[in-house]
Write a protein that holds these residues in place. Structure first.
Motif, mmCIF file in Angstrom:
data_model
loop_
_atom_site.group_PDB
_atom_site.id
_atom_site.type_symbol
_atom_site.label_atom_id
_atom_site.label_comp_id
_atom_site.label_asym_id
_atom_site.label_seq_id
_atom_site.Cartn_x
_atom_site.Cartn_y
_atom_site.Cartn_z
ATOM 1 N N MET A 85 0.856 -1.178 0.000
ATOM 2 C CA MET A 85 0.000 0.000 0.000
ATOM 3 C C MET A 85 0.895 1.232 0.000
ATOM 4 S SD MET A 85 -3.043 1.307 2.584
ATOM 5 C CE MET A 85 -2.030 1.660 4.012
ATOM 6 N N THR A 86 0.568 2.182 -0.862
ATOM 7 C CA THR A 86 1.260 3.461 -0.918
ATOM 8 C C THR A 86 0.239 4.550 -0.632
ATOM 9 O OG1 THR A 86 2.757 2.576 -2.601
ATOM 10 C CG2 THR A 86 2.696 4.971 -2.341
ATOM 11 N N LEU A 87 0.578 5.474 0.264
ATOM 12 C CA LEU A 87 -0.295 6.604 0.576
ATOM 13 C C LEU A 87 0.346 7.879 0.051
ATOM 14 C CD1 LEU A 87 -1.325 5.712 4.240
ATOM 15 C CD2 LEU A 87 -2.620 5.350 2.128
ATOM 16 N N TYR A 88 -0.497 8.788 -0.463
ATOM 17 C CA TYR A 88 -0.028 10.028 -1.077
ATOM 18 C C TYR A 88 -0.569 11.239 -0.322
ATOM 19 C CZ TYR A 88 0.895 6.780 -4.871
ATOM 20 O OH TYR A 88 1.349 5.716 -5.610
ATOM 21 N N SER A 89 0.178 12.346 -0.383
ATOM 22 C CA SER A 89 -0.284 13.605 0.198
ATOM 23 C C SER A 89 -1.352 14.198 -0.714
ATOM 24 C CB SER A 89 0.883 14.581 0.340
ATOM 25 O OG SER A 89 1.315 15.006 -0.951
ATOM 26 N N GLU A 90 -1.987 15.283 -0.249
ATOM 27 C CA GLU A 90 -3.009 15.948 -1.065
ATOM 28 C C GLU A 90 -2.450 16.469 -2.377
ATOM 29 O OE1 GLU A 90 -5.091 18.884 1.207
ATOM 30 O OE2 GLU A 90 -5.745 17.416 2.702
ATOM 31 N N SER A 91 -1.128 16.737 -2.407
ATOM 32 C CA SER A 91 -0.504 17.215 -3.638
ATOM 33 C C SER A 91 0.019 16.074 -4.515
ATOM 34 C CB SER A 91 0.629 18.191 -3.305
ATOM 35 O OG SER A 91 1.633 17.534 -2.549
ATOM 36 N N GLY A 92 -0.218 14.810 -4.096
ATOM 37 C CA GLY A 92 0.164 13.663 -4.915
ATOM 38 C C GLY A 92 1.553 13.116 -4.657
ATOM 39 N N VAL A 93 2.247 13.594 -3.611
ATOM 40 C CA VAL A 93 3.585 13.123 -3.275
ATOM 41 C C VAL A 93 3.466 11.876 -2.392
ATOM 42 C CG1 VAL A 93 5.737 13.727 -2.090
ATOM 43 C CG2 VAL A 93 4.513 15.459 -3.425
ATOM 44 N N GLU A 94 4.276 10.856 -2.686
ATOM 45 C CA GLU A 94 4.258 9.630 -1.877
ATOM 46 C C GLU A 94 4.700 9.948 -0.457
ATOM 47 O OE1 GLU A 94 6.637 5.442 -1.602
ATOM 48 O OE2 GLU A 94 6.115 6.143 -3.607
ATOM 49 N N GLU A 95 3.855 9.567 0.522
ATOM 50 C CA GLU A 95 4.163 9.827 1.929
ATOM 51 C C GLU A 95 4.613 8.593 2.687
ATOM 52 O OE1 GLU A 95 0.595 11.692 3.471
ATOM 53 O OE2 GLU A 95 1.610 13.621 3.375
ATOM 54 N N SER A 96 4.026 7.440 2.382
ATOM 55 C CA SER A 96 4.395 6.226 3.102
ATOM 56 C C SER A 96 4.125 5.004 2.234
ATOM 57 C CB SER A 96 3.628 6.126 4.430
ATOM 58 O OG SER A 96 2.248 6.170 4.213
ATOM 59 N N ASP A 135 -7.180 3.302 8.955
ATOM 60 C CA ASP A 135 -8.566 3.760 8.959
ATOM 61 C C ASP A 135 -8.621 5.205 8.473
ATOM 62 O OD1 ASP A 135 -11.171 4.526 9.436
ATOM 63 O OD2 ASP A 135 -11.258 3.627 11.437
ATOM 64 N N PRO A 136 -8.899 5.416 7.173
ATOM 65 C CA PRO A 136 -8.902 6.777 6.633
ATOM 66 C C PRO A 136 -10.069 7.619 7.142
ATOM 67 C CG PRO A 136 -9.650 5.244 4.970
ATOM 68 C CD PRO A 136 -9.191 4.427 6.142
ATOM 69 N N VAL A 137 -11.166 6.988 7.525
ATOM 70 C CA VAL A 137 -12.312 7.738 8.028
ATOM 71 C C VAL A 137 -11.971 8.391 9.366
ATOM 72 C CG1 VAL A 137 -14.710 7.541 8.803
ATOM 73 C CG2 VAL A 137 -13.944 6.271 6.792
ATOM 74 N N ARG A 138 -11.280 7.666 10.232
ATOM 75 C CA ARG A 138 -10.873 8.206 11.540
ATOM 76 C C ARG A 138 -9.502 8.871 11.494
ATOM 77 N NH1 ARG A 138 -11.424 3.299 15.300
ATOM 78 N NH2 ARG A 138 -10.172 4.663 16.616
ATOM 79 N N ASP A 139 -8.846 8.922 10.299
ATOM 80 C CA ASP A 139 -7.522 9.516 10.150
ATOM 81 C C ASP A 139 -6.527 8.855 11.105
ATOM 82 O OD1 ASP A 139 -5.626 11.351 9.051
ATOM 83 O OD2 ASP A 139 -5.848 12.620 10.812
ATOM 84 N N GLN A 140 -6.469 7.492 11.056
ATOM 85 C CA GLN A 140 -5.659 6.787 12.037
ATOM 86 C C GLN A 140 -4.963 5.575 11.440
ATOM 87 O OE1 GLN A 140 -7.804 4.818 15.274
ATOM 88 N NE2 GLN A 140 -6.268 5.603 16.694
ATOM 89 N N ASP A 163 -0.259 4.178 17.949
ATOM 90 C CA ASP A 163 -1.330 4.805 17.183
ATOM 91 C C ASP A 163 -0.809 6.149 16.681
ATOM 92 O OD1 ASP A 163 -2.393 7.105 18.988
ATOM 93 O OD2 ASP A 163 -2.395 5.361 20.308
ATOM 94 N N SER A 164 -1.364 6.576 15.545
ATOM 95 C CA SER A 164 -0.917 7.819 14.919
ATOM 96 C C SER A 164 -1.993 8.328 13.977
ATOM 97 C CB SER A 164 0.378 7.574 14.136
ATOM 98 O OG SER A 164 0.770 8.743 13.446
ATOM 99 N N ASP A 165 -1.937 9.639 13.720
ATOM 100 C CA ASP A 165 -2.738 10.171 12.627
ATOM 101 C C ASP A 165 -2.030 9.788 11.321
ATOM 102 O OD1 ASP A 165 -1.421 13.282 11.829
ATOM 103 O OD2 ASP A 165 -0.658 12.080 13.484
ATOM 104 N N LEU A 166 -2.684 9.968 10.193
ATOM 105 C CA LEU A 166 -2.130 9.525 8.913
ATOM 106 C C LEU A 166 -0.890 10.301 8.496
ATOM 107 C CD1 LEU A 166 -5.388 8.830 6.857
ATOM 108 C CD2 LEU A 166 -4.000 7.240 8.203
ATOM 109 N N GLU A 167 -0.704 11.503 9.012
ATOM 110 C CA GLU A 167 0.472 12.303 8.668
ATOM 111 C C GLU A 167 1.628 12.095 9.649
ATOM 112 O OE1 GLU A 167 -2.710 13.800 8.757
ATOM 113 O OE2 GLU A 167 -2.860 13.440 6.598
ATOM 114 N N PHE A 168 1.442 11.254 10.664
ATOM 115 C CA PHE A 168 2.447 10.954 11.692
ATOM 116 C C PHE A 168 2.860 12.190 12.491
ATOM 117 C CE2 PHE A 168 2.589 7.239 9.099
ATOM 118 C CZ PHE A 168 2.763 6.218 10.014
#
Length: 188
Positions: A85-96, A135-140, A163-168
């Protein structure tokens, strides 16, 4: 988030039965083997090389790739094997980026449970655990399993996960037991 499935090849379990029946029809007098009754009523599709695009407000937020998957017709849940799984920032940059042996994906909510040798890398941090919940709905992002966090060459073990928010920005280890010496001095 909504999920879109693309570039997949589907195989139905009935294909195996058809192959056996076809071989039996070629003059062999023995009876073709029957499918075990416990499996006869299960409706699922086996997908090979499945990709799920995760979106937020029409913008790509992530990508889940699996080597193979079981998609159950009576559920929105897919069982995944060989998970990335790859997650991207709002600007489309790979974050994790995450890898795991297997997992479960809820295709309605985009929630992912990754299982087996889970490794999550994000800018400056590497997390190793047996089970991870996204969990993207809870940002976790979280785990209730023993976890190793590697940051700036320091390894910290948490006995009961993290536990962490999606942006760490708010990363918390549960039951940290201190630094563990690194092997080779790198970030893992």
């Amino acid at each position: 988030m909504t999920t879109q499935r693309s570039r997949t090849r589907a195989f139905l379990p009935a294909m195996a039965m058809a192959a056996v029946a076809g071989a039996a029809a070629c003059g062999d007098e023995t009876q073709a083997p029957m499918v075990d009754a416990a499996f006869a009523d299960i409706d699922y599709i086996i997908m090979e090389q499945m990709e799920n695009v995760l979106t937020r407000n029409g913008v790509r937020a992530g990508l889940v790739i699996s080597d193979s998957s079981y998609i159950y017709e009576d559920s929105s849940t897919a069982q995944l094997f060989g998970v990335q799984m790859t997650l991207y920032s709002e600007s489309g940059v790979e974050e994790s980026h995450l890898t795991a042996e297997r997992g479960w994906l809820n295709e309605r909510t985009d929630e992912l449970t990754a299982l087996g040798n889970v490794v999550l890398t994000t800018s400056g941090r590497r997390i190793e655990t047996a089970e991870l919940h996204y969990d993207p709905v809870r940002d976790q992002i979280s785990s209730d399993s023993s976890t190793i966090s590697i940051q700036n060459g320091n390894r910290t073990r948490a006995t009961c996960g993290f536990d962490s928010d999606l942006e760490f920005r708010n990363f918390n280890l549960c039951g940290p037991v201190g630094d563990i010496p690194t092997r080779g001095g790198g970030d893992g």
